[in-house]
Write a protein that holds these residues in place. Structure first.
Motif, PDB file in Angstrom:
ATOM      1  N   TYR A 102      -0.912   0.082 -12.430  1.00 36.90           N
ATOM      2  CA  TYR A 102      -2.115   1.193 -11.314  1.00 36.90           C
ATOM      3  C   TYR A 102      -2.978  -0.089 -10.664  1.00 36.90           C
ATOM      4  N   LYS A 103      -3.305  -1.198 -11.360  1.00 42.14           N
ATOM      5  CA  LYS A 103      -4.215  -1.761 -11.184  1.00 42.14           C
ATOM      6  C   LYS A 103      -4.151  -2.488  -9.903  1.00 42.14           C
ATOM      7  N   LYS A 104      -2.491  -3.091 -10.132  1.00 35.68           N
ATOM      8  CA  LYS A 104      -1.994  -3.926  -8.998  1.00 35.68           C
ATOM      9  C   LYS A 104      -1.523  -2.879  -7.736  1.00 35.68           C
ATOM     10  N   GLY A 105      -1.660  -1.043  -7.515  1.00 42.59           N
ATOM     11  CA  GLY A 105      -1.728  -0.596  -6.629  1.00 42.59           C
ATOM     12  C   GLY A 105      -0.458  -0.616  -6.426  1.00 42.59           C
ATOM     13  N   ARG A 106       0.597   0.022  -7.354  1.00 42.18           N
ATOM     14  CA  ARG A 106       1.223   0.355  -7.392  1.00 42.18           C
ATOM     15  C   ARG A 106       1.977   1.211  -8.597  1.00 42.18           C
ATOM     16  N   GLY A 107       3.034   2.339  -8.288  1.00 46.52           N
ATOM     17  CA  GLY A 107       3.014   3.450  -8.879  1.00 46.52           C
ATOM     18  C   GLY A 107       2.159   4.513  -8.754  1.00 46.52           C
ATOM     19  N   SER A 108       1.111   4.699  -9.631  1.00 50.25           N
ATOM     20  CA  SER A 108       0.473   5.877  -9.758  1.00 50.25           C
ATOM     21  C   SER A 108      -1.386   5.398  -8.535  1.00 50.25           C
ATOM     22  N   GLY A 109      -1.023   4.078  -8.670  1.00 52.20           N
ATOM     23  CA  GLY A 109      -1.450   3.361  -7.701  1.00 52.20           C
ATOM     24  C   GLY A 109      -1.868   3.525  -6.541  1.00 52.20           C
ATOM     25  N   LEU A 110      -0.102   4.045  -5.990  1.00 53.03           N
ATOM     26  CA  LEU A 110      -0.496   4.579  -3.774  1.00 53.03           C
ATOM     27  C   LEU A 110      -0.807   5.038  -4.367  1.00 53.03           C
ATOM     28  N   LEU A 111      -1.232   6.144  -5.146  1.00 51.50           N
ATOM     29  CA  LEU A 111      -1.833   7.477  -4.501  1.00 51.50           C
ATOM     30  C   LEU A 111      -3.326   7.969  -4.390  1.00 51.50           C
ATOM     31  N   GLU A 112      -3.983   6.075  -3.986  1.00 53.38           N
ATOM     32  CA  GLU A 112      -5.256   6.127  -4.273  1.00 53.38           C
ATOM     33  C   GLU A 112      -5.024   5.440  -1.880  1.00 53.38           C
ATOM     34  N   ASN A 113      -3.789   5.327  -1.849  1.00 55.08           N
ATOM     35  CA  ASN A 113      -3.530   4.714  -0.781  1.00 55.08           C
ATOM     36  C   ASN A 113      -2.393   4.787  -0.006  1.00 55.08           C
ATOM     37  N   LEU A 114      -3.532   5.454   0.985  1.00 56.48           N
ATOM     38  CA  LEU A 114      -2.634   5.935   1.865  1.00 56.48           C
ATOM     39  C   LEU A 114      -1.412   6.149   3.048  1.00 56.48           C
ATOM     40  N   ASP A 115      -2.847   4.852   3.214  1.00 55.07           N
ATOM     41  CA  ASP A 115      -1.915   3.761   4.230  1.00 55.07           C
ATOM     42  C   ASP A 115      -1.122   3.089   3.860  1.00 55.07           C
ATOM     43  N   SER A 116      -1.473   2.487   2.687  1.00 55.35           N
ATOM     44  CA  SER A 116       0.161   1.544   2.108  1.00 55.35           C
ATOM     45  C   SER A 116       1.159   2.840   2.278  1.00 55.35           C
ATOM     46  N   VAL A 117       1.228   4.261   1.373  1.00 54.09           N
ATOM     47  CA  VAL A 117       2.719   5.582   1.441  1.00 54.09           C
ATOM     48  C   VAL A 117       3.029   5.089   2.400  1.00 54.09           C
ATOM     49  N   LYS A 118       2.186   5.428   3.314  1.00 49.57           N
ATOM     50  CA  LYS A 118       2.688   5.527   4.968  1.00 49.57           C
ATOM     51  C   LYS A 118       3.866   4.456   5.904  1.00 49.57           C
ATOM     52  N   HIS A 119       3.319   3.242   5.166  1.00 49.59           N
ATOM     53  CA  HIS A 119       3.726   2.342   5.579  1.00 49.59           C
ATOM     54  C   HIS A 119       5.339   1.951   5.300  1.00 49.59           C
ATOM     55  N   ILE A 120       5.038   2.356   4.098  1.00 52.65           N
ATOM     56  CA  ILE A 120       6.371   1.675   3.183  1.00 52.65           C
ATOM     57  C   ILE A 120       7.257   3.223   3.844  1.00 52.65           C
ATOM     58  N   LEU A 121       6.832   3.973   3.668  1.00 52.98           N
ATOM     59  CA  LEU A 121       7.969   5.706   4.243  1.00 52.98           C
ATOM     60  C   LEU A 121       8.059   5.204   5.259  1.00 52.98           C
ATOM     61  N   ASP A 122       7.086   4.731   6.297  1.00 51.15           N
ATOM     62  CA  ASP A 122       7.359   4.541   7.984  1.00 51.15           C
ATOM     63  C   ASP A 122       8.707   2.988   8.481  1.00 51.15           C
ATOM     64  N   SER A 123       8.847   2.406   6.943  1.00 52.93           N
ATOM     65  CA  SER A 123       9.391   1.515   7.313  1.00 52.93           C
ATOM     66  C   SER A 123      10.554   2.274   6.602  1.00 52.93           C
ATOM     67  N   VAL A 124      10.964   2.754   5.425  1.00 51.50           N
ATOM     68  CA  VAL A 124      11.503   2.684   5.090  1.00 51.50           C
ATOM     69  C   VAL A 124      13.119   4.230   5.283  1.00 51.50           C
ATOM     70  N   VAL A 125      12.291   5.137   5.643  1.00 51.10           N
ATOM     71  CA  VAL A 125      12.909   6.281   5.570  1.00 51.10           C
ATOM     72  C   VAL A 125      13.571   6.266   6.739  1.00 51.10           C
ATOM     73  N   GLY A 126      15.212   6.571   7.245  1.00 49.56           N
ATOM     74  CA  GLY A 126      15.689   6.670   7.895  1.00 49.56           C
ATOM     75  C   GLY A 126      16.448   4.802   8.258  1.00 49.56           C
ATOM     76  N   ASN A 127      16.111   3.950   7.755  1.00 47.68           N
ATOM     77  CA  ASN A 127      16.475   2.396   7.244  1.00 47.68           C
ATOM     78  C   ASN A 127      16.882   2.159   6.521  1.00 47.68           C
ATOM     79  N   ILE A 128      17.688   2.807   5.700  1.00 44.34           N
ATOM     80  CA  ILE A 128      18.415   2.422   4.189  1.00 44.34           C
ATOM     81  C   ILE A 128      19.475   3.334   4.078  1.00 44.34           C
TER      82      ILE A 128
END
Length: 310
Positions: A102-128
């Motif tokens: 969590y402290k590294k911003g991974r796992g449940s830590g992503l729940l507090e970083n919506l910009d990071s979630v959007k970046h991951i999904l923008d990059s991955v969904v439809g591109n794998i």
């Protein structure tokens, strides 16, 4: 929507050795989500790295690698390699509550970083080369993050949103927040999978009756306690106690042998078997006094006797 059963990733337990042994002895599971693969974020993994972590490849059981990363390039790069081996689905862990994660911003830590979630999904969904799912918790300390997270997830086409309705700070204690789960269930534009506190056929019937549109059911600690739980859910019948005893003893014996062949130090193998037996013991007697006795014993055969003579 049917009783599709998914084995949850439990680090330290459901590794390839345990899974290979489990599927030799028990049935009912349709899909496996792996404990997160140890991939660097520098895309160093090669094709030869993956088969030993994915023993279900080529079987009737679907295998879904889980990522615990922030860098979408890692997902894109390695998913192409695993797709060439036959993997068709990939999962992002946004729920791991371990404080170090969590402290590294991974796992449940992503729940507090919506910009990071959007970046991951923008990059991955439809591109794998396969379907993509996410596994979430319903918040860090309360359910205030459920709506903003779901609003983002609803912008994407995901195969499933897997929900463990606990908060990160709860770890695995306390009770699931079923109101938070209901919010996701009612408002998600993607199929919703349920994970959390299904230990018995009765637990499954209760939750599945309330939420009949759940797309799949992820089972974790319930399977560690009762390896027959998946087939009991599939058949609607509790397994006979004599059959259960014989099956568990055979499974533990086989698991013990496989571990001895995989570890140089016998103590490591013995500790892993004992960890499994502690879970199984809780199915028969979950009293603190009994579990303490199991933990204090160093003789695996004695532990089996304590469980089945209890």
């Amino acid at each position: 929507m049917g009783n599709k059963l998914v084995l949850a990733p439990i680090k330290g337990y459901t590794d390839p050795i345990w899974r290979s042994c489990y599927f030799e002895h028990f049935t009912g599971i349709d899909k496996v989500v792996t404990p997160f693969l140890l991939l660097s974020e520098h895309n160093e993994a090669k094709k030869s790295y993956f088969p030993r972590f994915l023993p279900e490849l080529g079987s009737d059981i679907e295998v879904v690698p889980q990522y615990l990363v922030k860098n979408p390039d890692t997902i894109i790069y390695s998913s192409k390699i695993m797709a060439s081996l036959g993997v068709k689905e990939f999962n992002l862990n946004m729920g791991c509550p371990a404080p170090a994660i969590y402290k590294k911003g991974r796992g449940s830590g992503l729940l507090e970083n919506l910009d990071s979630v959007k970046h991951i999904l923008d990059s991955v969904v439809g591109n794998i080369p396969g379907d993509f799912t996410v596994k979430i918790r319903t918040g860090i300390v309360d359910s205030s993050l459920v709506k903003p997270i779901l609003d983002i997830l609803n912008e994407y086409t995901l195969k499933e949103v897997i929900v463990h309705p606990r908060y990160s700070r709860q770890l695995y204690g306390g009770s699931p927040d079923m109101e938070a789960f209901k919010y996701v269930y009612d408002n998600s534009t993607n199929p919703v999978s349920y994970n959390g506190d299904i230990y018995s056929l009765g637990d499954f019937k209760r939750v599945s009756t309330e939420f009949p549109r759940v797309s799949s059911w992820m089972l974790g600690r319930g399977v560690l306690q009762n390896p027959y739980l998946p087939i009991e859910i599939k058949t609607g019948k509790v397994v006979d106690q004599n059959i259960r005893k014989e099956g568990i003893i055979n499974f533990i014996s086989d698991f013990r042998s496989r571990l001895k062949g995989s570890y140089d130090k016998e103590g490591i193998a013995a500790n892993r078997v004992k960890a499994c037996l502690i879970y199984i013991a809780a199915y028969y007697n979950n009293s603190p006094q009994f579990i303490t006795k199991i933990k204090q014993s160093r003789n695996l055969d004695q532990i089996l006797d304590m469980i089945f003579l209890n």
